[in-house]
Design a protein around this motif. Structure first.
Motif, PDB file in Angstrom:
ATOM      1  N   ASN A 191      -0.798  -3.069   2.137  1.00 61.62           N
ATOM      2  CA  ASN A 191      -1.501  -3.967   3.064  1.00 61.62           C
ATOM      3  C   ASN A 191      -2.780  -3.366   3.652  1.00 61.62           C
ATOM      4  O   ASN A 191      -3.310  -3.870   4.636  1.00 61.62           O
ATOM      5  CB  ASN A 191      -0.565  -4.411   4.191  1.00 61.62           C
ATOM      6  CG  ASN A 191      -0.238  -3.283   5.168  1.00 61.62           C
ATOM      7  OD1 ASN A 191      -0.553  -2.124   4.927  1.00 61.62           O
ATOM      8  ND2 ASN A 191       0.413  -3.621   6.262  1.00 61.62           N
ATOM      9  N   GLY A 192      -3.274  -2.292   3.048  1.00 60.23           N
ATOM     10  CA  GLY A 192      -4.522  -1.712   3.533  1.00 60.23           C
ATOM     11  C   GLY A 192      -4.357  -0.387   4.255  1.00 60.23           C
ATOM     12  O   GLY A 192      -5.339   0.267   4.592  1.00 60.23           O
ATOM     13  N   GLY A 193      -3.118   0.004   4.510  1.00 59.93           N
ATOM     14  CA  GLY A 193      -2.809   1.366   4.938  1.00 59.93           C
ATOM     15  C   GLY A 193      -2.025   1.979   3.797  1.00 59.93           C
ATOM     16  O   GLY A 193      -1.567   1.266   2.910  1.00 59.93           O
ATOM     17  N   TYR A 194      -1.841   3.290   3.783  1.00 61.23           N
ATOM     18  CA  TYR A 194      -0.978   3.858   2.741  1.00 61.23           C
ATOM     19  C   TYR A 194      -0.286   5.106   3.251  1.00 61.23           C
ATOM     20  O   TYR A 194      -0.936   6.072   3.648  1.00 61.23           O
ATOM     21  CB  TYR A 194      -1.751   4.184   1.463  1.00 61.23           C
ATOM     22  CG  TYR A 194      -0.789   4.469   0.326  1.00 61.23           C
ATOM     23  CD1 TYR A 194       0.001   3.445  -0.194  1.00 61.23           C
ATOM     24  CD2 TYR A 194      -0.622   5.754  -0.161  1.00 61.23           C
ATOM     25  CE1 TYR A 194       0.925   3.697  -1.196  1.00 61.23           C
ATOM     26  CE2 TYR A 194       0.297   6.021  -1.170  1.00 61.23           C
ATOM     27  CZ  TYR A 194       1.065   4.989  -1.678  1.00 61.23           C
ATOM     28  OH  TYR A 194       1.998   5.239  -2.669  1.00 61.23           O
ATOM     29  N   ILE A 195       1.055   5.085   3.243  1.00 58.46           N
ATOM     30  CA  ILE A 195       1.849   6.214   3.741  1.00 58.46           C
ATOM     31  C   ILE A 195       2.802   6.751   2.676  1.00 58.46           C
ATOM     32  O   ILE A 195       3.774   7.418   3.001  1.00 58.46           O
ATOM     33  CB  ILE A 195       2.629   5.806   5.005  1.00 58.46           C
ATOM     34  CG1 ILE A 195       3.612   4.664   4.722  1.00 58.46           C
ATOM     35  CG2 ILE A 195       1.679   5.440   6.133  1.00 58.46           C
ATOM     36  CD1 ILE A 195       4.571   4.387   5.867  1.00 58.46           C
ATOM     37  N   GLY A 196       2.541   6.450   1.390  1.00 59.78           N
ATOM     38  CA  GLY A 196       3.392   6.945   0.319  1.00 59.78           C
ATOM     39  C   GLY A 196       4.505   5.978  -0.034  1.00 59.78           C
ATOM     40  O   GLY A 196       4.350   4.758   0.073  1.00 59.78           O
ATOM     41  N   TYR A 197       5.648   6.521  -0.443  1.00 64.70           N
ATOM     42  CA  TYR A 197       6.802   5.716  -0.855  1.00 64.70           C
ATOM     43  C   TYR A 197       7.824   5.617   0.270  1.00 64.70           C
ATOM     44  O   TYR A 197       8.094   6.595   0.968  1.00 64.70           O
ATOM     45  CB  TYR A 197       7.491   6.347  -2.067  1.00 64.70           C
ATOM     46  CG  TYR A 197       6.873   5.981  -3.393  1.00 64.70           C
ATOM     47  CD1 TYR A 197       7.507   5.092  -4.255  1.00 64.70           C
ATOM     48  CD2 TYR A 197       5.656   6.515  -3.783  1.00 64.70           C
ATOM     49  CE1 TYR A 197       6.938   4.754  -5.476  1.00 64.70           C
ATOM     50  CE2 TYR A 197       5.079   6.187  -4.996  1.00 64.70           C
ATOM     51  CZ  TYR A 197       5.735   5.306  -5.840  1.00 64.70           C
ATOM     52  OH  TYR A 197       5.166   4.972  -7.038  1.00 64.70           O
ATOM     53  N   ILE A 198       8.379   4.422   0.432  1.00 66.14           N
ATOM     54  CA  ILE A 198       9.505   4.222   1.336  1.00 66.14           C
ATOM     55  C   ILE A 198      10.686   3.804   0.461  1.00 66.14           C
ATOM     56  O   ILE A 198      10.699   2.711  -0.114  1.00 66.14           O
ATOM     57  CB  ILE A 198       9.218   3.142   2.391  1.00 66.14           C
ATOM     58  CG1 ILE A 198       8.003   3.535   3.236  1.00 66.14           C
ATOM     59  CG2 ILE A 198      10.441   2.913   3.278  1.00 66.14           C
ATOM     60  CD1 ILE A 198       8.171   4.813   4.038  1.00 66.14           C
TER      61      ILE A 198
END
Length: 444
Positions: free
Chosen positions: A399-406
Motif C-alpha cells: 500500500n505504499g509502505g514496505y516492512i518486509g514479510y508478515i
C-alpha cells in the motif's frame, strides 16, 4: 614477541566486542500485547469511528482509466536481488498504472494498482505533493501493486532497496507519479452512476505454499464488478499467487501473469476494463504447469476462464457507502536478523533501508471493505480474517509502505527467506496484524 601477540589479540577481541555492542543486539521477544507500540495502536483504535468517515452519500459513481508507465529507455529491474540492478533488455509487455475512482457526492476515493514489484515509498511521498493538483489527497488514494518481479526498479534510495531495485533514478519516480495522477484524473472525468458487486471463485490448482507443505493456502479469486449506467463494465481482480513465473535470469520487462490475465479479461465482450491487485501473496507461489511465458499463459488462461464463467452472475446493486482512511501502524523496533537470536541494531537497519511510516489503508465501497497492508502479507493469515468476516473483505499487499514479510508466527524461527531474511520487525507480527484487522472490521 609473545607479549606483542597477546596484546594484539586482546586489542582485536576488544574491538570485536565494541563492534558487536554497536552493531548487534538480541532479538526482542516481548509478547506484543505488553509493548508500547501495541498500547499506541489501541489508543488510536479507541478513537476510531466510522461515523467520522461520512460514509453515506448519494448513489455511488465510478470511472476508470489507465496510463502507460513504460520508460522510454531501459532502466534497472526489480524483483530479484541476483539481477544486481541489471536493466531490462526487451519490453515483452508494457506496464501501466490503473485507477478506478469512486464518488458518492460527499467524498471521492481512488483505487490504484501499479504493474510493479511494490508501490515504492518514494512514490507515495511524491504523490502527497502531486495529488492535490487534481483535487485528491493521499488519504483518498488506495494503493496496491501486481507484484510482478519483472518490472522496473530504480525507485529506492538506500542500499537494501538498490540491491533489489537497482540504482535510484528520480526520473522513475516522476514517471510513476505522473502515470498515477493521469490515470486518476481520467477516471474521475469518466465516472458515471454505477452498480457494484463481488464474486468469489477458487483456483487451488494455481497456488502453492512455499514455506511448508503443511501450510494452509488461500486460493480465493476475488472479482469486484462495476457496471456504469451506460453499460460499460470493469473488473478488479485480487489473487494470492506471487507473480514470479519469469525467473531471475530473464531480463524481459513484463507484467507476468497478472498482466496476461488483465489482457485476457479485456478480450471478453462483457469486460471493458480490468485491473489486478496482489492479495495475500506472502508464502504463496504460482503453481500452473509450464516454464516462464508458458506458465504465465496457463495461469492467465485458467484464471480468466474461472472468472468469465461466473462473471455475468455476479449480483450488482447501487450503493451509497464510501469511505477512505489510513491508520498509522506502530511497530516494534527493526529486528533484521543475522542469526536465530541476533539482529542488527535499529540505527543500522534504518541506514541501510530507510525509515518509512507504516499504515493500514481502508477503503469501503458499499458493503465491501478493502484493507491495504505495507508488506508481503501472508495468504495464510488472510484466510483467518476473510472467512469469518461478517461483511466482504479483500486484503491487498503493497500500500505504499514496505516492512518486509508478515507470515504465520509459528514459522518465525525457520531459516527460510521469508522468515529470516525478509522478516524485518520481529516475532508475533502475524498475530498483531490479525488482531488489528479484526478490531477494524468490528468497527466497520
Amino acid at each position: 614477541m609473545k607479549k606483542s601477540i597477546v596484546l594484539f589479540v586482546l586489542i582485536c577481541v576488544c574491538i570485536a566486542l565494541i563492534l558487536q555492542s554497536c552493531l548487534l543486539s538480541k532479538i526482542d521477544r516481548t509478547p506484543y500485547q505488553q509493548t508500547d507500540y501495541y498500547a499506541a495502536l489501541q489508543a488510536q483504535l479507541d478513537t476510531f469511528s466510522i461515523d467520522s468517515l461520512q460514509l453515506y452519500g448519494d448513489t455511488l459513481q465510478a470511472g476508470w482509466a489507465k496510463a502507460n508507465i513504460t520508460p522510454s529507455t531501459p532502466v534497472p529491474m526489480a524483483g530479484y536481488g541476483s539481477r544486481r540492478g541489471q536493466k531490462y533488455t526487451v519490453v515483452h509487455d508494457s506496464i501501466w498504472a490503473r485507477a478506478v475512482v469512486f464518488d458518492n457526492g460527499k467524498q471521492k476515493a481512488a483505487w490504484v494498482s501499479l504493474d510493479l514489484l511494490i508501490v515504492p515509498p518514494e512514490v507515495k511521498e511524491s504523490l502527497k505533493k502531486a495529488l492535490p493538483g487534481i483535487g485528491f489527497s493521499i488519504d483518498q488514494t488506495y494503493l496496491t501493486a501486481t507484484h510482478t518481479h519483472s518490472s522496473i526498479g530504480g525507485w529506492a534510495k538506500k542500499l537494501v532497496g538498490r540491491l533489489i531495485a537497482g540504482k535510484y533514478d528520480e526520473n522513475v519516480i516522476k514517471l510513476i507519479t505522473n502515470g498515477i495522477v493521469n490515470a486518476i484524473r481520467q477516471a474521475d472525468i469518466h465516472k458515471q452512476k454505477a452498480k457494484i458487486g463481488l464474486g468469489t471463485y477458487y483456483a487451488r490448482e494455481l497456488v502453492n505454499h512455499r514455506i511448508t507443505n503443511e501450510g494452509k493456502v488461500d486460493s480465493t479469486v476475488y472479482v469486484f464488478k462495476i457496471q456504469q449506467a451506460s453499460g460499460a463494465t470493469a473488473a478488479i481482480v485480487s489473487f494470492t499467487a506471487h507473480a514470479t513465473c519469469l525467473a531471475s535470469k530473464d531480463y524481459s520487462l513484463s507484467r507476468d501473469y497478472p498482466g496476461a490475465l488483465v489482457d485476457s479479461l479485456e478480450k471478453n465482450k462483457e469486460i471493458d476494463f480490468a485491473a489486478f491487485g496482489a492479495g495475500g501473496v506472502g508464502s504463496h507461489s504460482p503453481a500452473a504447469e509450464g516454464a516462464e511465458f508458458e506458465k504465465i499463459a496457463n495461469m492467465a488462461s485458467l484464471l480468466s476462464h474461472r472468472i468469465n464463467t461466473g462473471f455475468d452472475s455476479i449480483a450488482l446493486k447501487y450503493q451509497t457507502q464510501l469511505a477512505n482512511r489510513e491508520l498509522a501502524l506502530p511497530l516494534r523496533k527493526p529486528q533484521w536478523r543475522i542469526s536465530e537470536n541476533w539482529r542488527l541494531r535499529p540505527w543500522l537497519f534504518y541506514s541501510l533501508y530507510g525509515d518509512y511510516p507504516a499504515t493500514l489503508s481502508i477503503l469501503k465501497t458499499g458493503n465491501l471493505t478493502w484493507i491495504g497492508t505495507p508488506c508481503d502479507f501472508s495468504g495464510e493469515l488472510a484466510l483467518q480474517v476473510q472467512k469469518p468476516a461478517q461483511h466482504p473483505l479483500i486484503i491487498n499487499s503493497f500500500n505504499g509502505g514496505y516492512i518486509g514479510y508478515i507470515t504465520e508466527d509459528s514459522y518465525y524461527d525457520r531459516n527460510h527467506y521469508e522468515t529470516r531474511v525478509m522478516n524485518w520487525f520481529g516475532p508475533e507480527n502475524g498475530a498483531y496484524f490479525l488482531e488489528t484487522i479484526n478490531q477494524l472490521m468490528k468497527k466497520l
